[in-house]
Design an enzyme around this catalytic site. Structure first.
Site, PDB file in Angstrom:
ATOM      1  N   GLU A  57       9.442  16.764  14.565  1.00  0.00           N
ATOM      2  CA  GLU A  57       9.951  16.574  13.433  1.00  0.00           C
ATOM      3  C   GLU A  57       9.338  17.337  12.259  1.00  0.00           C
ATOM      4  O   GLU A  57       7.907  17.656  12.220  1.00  0.00           O
ATOM      5  CB  GLU A  57       9.764  14.987  12.753  1.00  0.00           C
ATOM      6  CG  GLU A  57      10.193  14.883  11.501  1.00  0.00           C
ATOM      7  CD  GLU A  57       9.872  13.370  11.172  1.00  0.00           C
ATOM      8  OE1 GLU A  57      11.007  12.574  10.482  1.00  0.00           O
ATOM      9  OE2 GLU A  57       8.899  12.739  11.671  1.00  0.00           O
TER      10      GLU A  57
ATOM     11  N   LYS B  74       0.911  -1.072  -0.164  1.00  0.00           N
ATOM     12  CA  LYS B  74      -0.047   0.019  -0.015  1.00  0.00           C
ATOM     13  C   LYS B  74       0.791   1.029  -0.038  1.00  0.00           C
ATOM     14  O   LYS B  74       1.305   1.800   0.962  1.00  0.00           O
ATOM     15  CB  LYS B  74      -0.970   0.063   1.299  1.00  0.00           C
ATOM     16  CG  LYS B  74      -2.189   0.617   1.167  1.00  0.00           C
ATOM     17  CD  LYS B  74      -2.296   2.270   0.868  1.00  0.00           C
ATOM     18  CE  LYS B  74      -1.765   2.881   2.115  1.00  0.00           C
ATOM     19  NZ  LYS B  74      -1.803   4.540   1.940  1.00  0.00           N
TER      20      LYS B  74
ATOM     21  N   GLU C  95       9.303   1.942  10.823  1.00  0.00           N
ATOM     22  CA  GLU C  95      10.236   2.643  10.704  1.00  0.00           C
ATOM     23  C   GLU C  95       9.791   4.175  10.747  1.00  0.00           C
ATOM     24  O   GLU C  95       9.140   4.443   9.639  1.00  0.00           O
ATOM     25  CB  GLU C  95      11.097   2.407   9.307  1.00  0.00           C
ATOM     26  CG  GLU C  95      12.343   3.042   9.212  1.00  0.00           C
ATOM     27  CD  GLU C  95      12.555   4.508   8.598  1.00  0.00           C
ATOM     28  OE1 GLU C  95      12.311   5.427   9.240  1.00  0.00           O
ATOM     29  OE2 GLU C  95      12.834   4.786   7.478  1.00  0.00           O
TER      30      GLU C  95
ATOM     31  N   THR D 162       0.534   7.234  13.061  1.00  0.00           N
ATOM     32  CA  THR D 162       0.061   6.354  12.266  1.00  0.00           C
ATOM     33  C   THR D 162       0.602   4.879  12.808  1.00  0.00           C
ATOM     34  O   THR D 162      -0.117   3.898  12.718  1.00  0.00           O
ATOM     35  CB  THR D 162       0.220   6.435  10.871  1.00  0.00           C
ATOM     36  OG1 THR D 162      -0.541   7.646  10.396  1.00  0.00           O
ATOM     37  CG2 THR D 162      -0.335   5.361  10.206  1.00  0.00           C
TER      38      THR D 162
ATOM     39  N   GLY E 171       6.538   5.703   8.184  1.00  0.00           N
ATOM     40  CA  GLY E 171       5.708   6.877   8.208  1.00  0.00           C
ATOM     41  C   GLY E 171       5.816   7.413   9.706  1.00  0.00           C
ATOM     42  O   GLY E 171       6.722   7.358  10.178  1.00  0.00           O
TER      43      GLY E 171
ATOM     44  N   CYS F 191      13.105  11.274   7.015  1.00  0.00           N
ATOM     45  CA  CYS F 191      13.112  10.760   8.220  1.00  0.00           C
ATOM     46  C   CYS F 191      14.179  10.679   9.156  1.00  0.00           C
ATOM     47  O   CYS F 191      14.147  11.079  10.468  1.00  0.00           O
ATOM     48  CB  CYS F 191      12.363   9.159   8.476  1.00  0.00           C
ATOM     49  SG  CYS F 191      13.130   7.991   7.694  1.00  0.00           S
TER      50      CYS F 191
END
Length: 503
Positions: free
Chosen positions: A393, A185, A260, A242, A238, A294
């Site tokens: 972030e 996905k 991750e 989430t 992500g 990230c």
């Protein structure tokens, strides 16, 4: 440059299938804000069809299926995919650049990494064959034991938009190498090249159902995939928010997950560095990929004796960055992915100013770019550790600067975060670099550089940056289940119980 976006459906069971709902999502070019095409939008019904296709492929053909075939058999397909991507490299570069706004040179580098990743895990699949039935030394001679490494099952792979195809392949290649079948996905913000991977799989004859690709919105496609009872493992890249929801969903079925997640990575620069080298690595560590990394080393900790000089260099190097359309020659900074993310980045910058920080450079839309989600490379000083910009972030080209006095103070400031993905240290003193590298509470450390990543080395974080590892020799392990097989090998009676009387 004119780029034609292919019209695709969902890739399920080896073919293109229209989403059951008929929904489609517009593709927005972040450089122009124009709609340039549409992708299919999967919902829970499509997820179910894709998972069932993956499940069927996992067990197909009575012992000659994907999961029980030799690793060498799977390796042939992985290498064929790598070769087909090589053939289509220039086309895929253009599609990804227009889809996510990354400069062409960056995306070209990514496509080479995509090929390398498939080739690396093809080797890993072959190596699995030699590792099967590995003997285990036991203290009792009457028993023999060996270990089997078996695929974990159907893998649900949920990936982000900042490196669309590469981040997908970090999961797809090891999952398929291990013998898993998979449902991918990709992010609805950048799915074009991931859908083209479906065509590549079709072209090389990958068995139907081994890889299924279903873009869609998170709540409508990602959540049902994570919660599906026939999915044996979830790998997610992500946001932490989430990731937490996915873990909660997976926990109900005791389903293994790899996470991750985000980061707020530090880069420590000591006083013995070459200032120009340090300046370039510092901006590369935060501004590469339009700052949407990230692992971005967005917290600069610099020794107080060189802080002013380094900041001056940072401004000069930033002024020299070419900002604009990713297709322009020499472009080194493109747009933010979407209007929503653009507003988020700008809000972080304005909040930093309200809290008392100084926007030393950038912080605005480039004056020559009236359209597109562009943010100037931004350098922020006079930052305190309590400020939002220091703690959270941003996912944009924004770096914060804080001086330090001692090595101990620098390490304490670097580790004072909920995140633990990556960190960098710059110094000519390699013993000091070693000490700092060991002291960092992270999964990835860079010494005298920032951001290089190789599929041969493990990748992953600690703390709220997640757990599990992708890439490297450990990259395939998250898709394998280890089984011990122990055999009683003596011709003698076991002899634990008193035997019954002979009749």
């Amino acid at each position: 440059m004119a780029v034609t976006i292919p019209t695709r459906q969902l890739f399920i069971d080896g073919d293109w299938k229209a989403p059951i709902s008929g929904k489609r999502i517009p593709i927005i070019n972040p450089s122009t804000e124009d709609t340039i095409g549409y992708i299919p939008a999967a919902t829970a019904e499509d997820v179910n069809v894709a998972v069932e296709a993956a499940r069927k492929a996992y067990y197909r053909n009575g012992g000659k299926d994907w999961s029980s075939a030799a690793g060498a058999h799977r390796a042939k397909y992985l290498r064929a995919i790598a070769n087909k991507i090589k053939e289509r490299k220039q086309e895929l570069i253009k599609l990804e650049a227009i889809d996510c706004g990354r400069p062409l040179d960056e995306v070209a580098w990514d496509m080479d990494d995509v090929v390398s990743c498939f080739e690396y895990f093809a080797d890993a699949a072959e190596k699995l064959d030699s590792e099967q039935r590995a003997p285990v030394s036991l203290p009792m001679e009457a028993f023999k034991c060996h270990v089997l490494k078996e695929p974990i099952g159907v893998a649900g792979l949920i990936t982000p938009w900042n490196y669309p195809l590469l981040m997908a392949i970090w999961k797809v290649a090891p999952a398929l190498a291990a013998g898993c079948t998979a449902v991918l996905k990709p992010s609805e913000l950048a799915s074009v090249t991931c859908l083209e991977l479906g065509q590549v799989c079709k072209d090389v004859g990958l068995p139907p159902g081994v890889l299924n690709i279903i873009p869609g919105l998170g709540p409508e496609a990602g959540a049902p995939l994570a919660a599906h009872p026939l999915v044996d493992k979830i790998s997610f890249t992500g946001s932490g928010a989430t990731g937490s929801k996915i873990m909660t969903s997976a926990a109900k079925l005791i389903k293994p997950v790899t996470m991750e997640l985000g980061g707020k990575s530090p880069i420590i620069v000591f006083e013995d560095v070459d200032l120009d080298k340090a300046a370039e690595w510092t901006i590369f560590g935060c501004f590469y990929a339009n700052g949407q990394i990230c692992s971005a080393t967005s917290r600069l900790l610099v020794h107080e004796s060189i802080a002013s000089a380094l900041v001056e260099k940072l401004v000069k190097w930033s002024e020299n960055i070419k900002i604009g359309d990713p297709f322009e020659e020499g472009c080194r900074l493109g747009p933010i992915i979407s209007a929503q993310q653009y507003e988020k980045v700008m809000k972080y910058i304005s909040t930093a100013k309200e809290e008392g920080a100084t926007i030393l450079y950038g912080g605005e839309r480039p004056p020559h770019l009236k359209k597109g989600f562009y943010v100037q490379p931004t350098i922020i000083t006079d930052v305190t550790t309590s400020m939002q910009i220091w703690k959270e972030e941003v996912f944009g080209p924004v770096i914060c600067v804080k001086p330090f006095k001692t090595e101990e103070e620098a390490i304490e400031l670097a580790n004072d975060t909920h995140y633990g993905l990556a960190a960098a240290v710059l110094s000519e003193d390699l013993d000091r670099c070693d000490r700092v590298a060991k002291a960092f509470e992270v999964g990835v450390v860079w010494v005298n550089c920032s951001q290089p990543c190789f599929c041969q080395a493990p990748w992953g974080g600690k703390k709220r940056s997640g757990f599990g590892r992708e890439l490297g020799e450990t990259g395939i392990d998250d898709y394998l289940s280890v089984k011990q097989v122990t055999r009683y090998a003596s011709s003698e009676q076991w002899g634990w119980y008193k035997p019954p009387p002979k009749q």
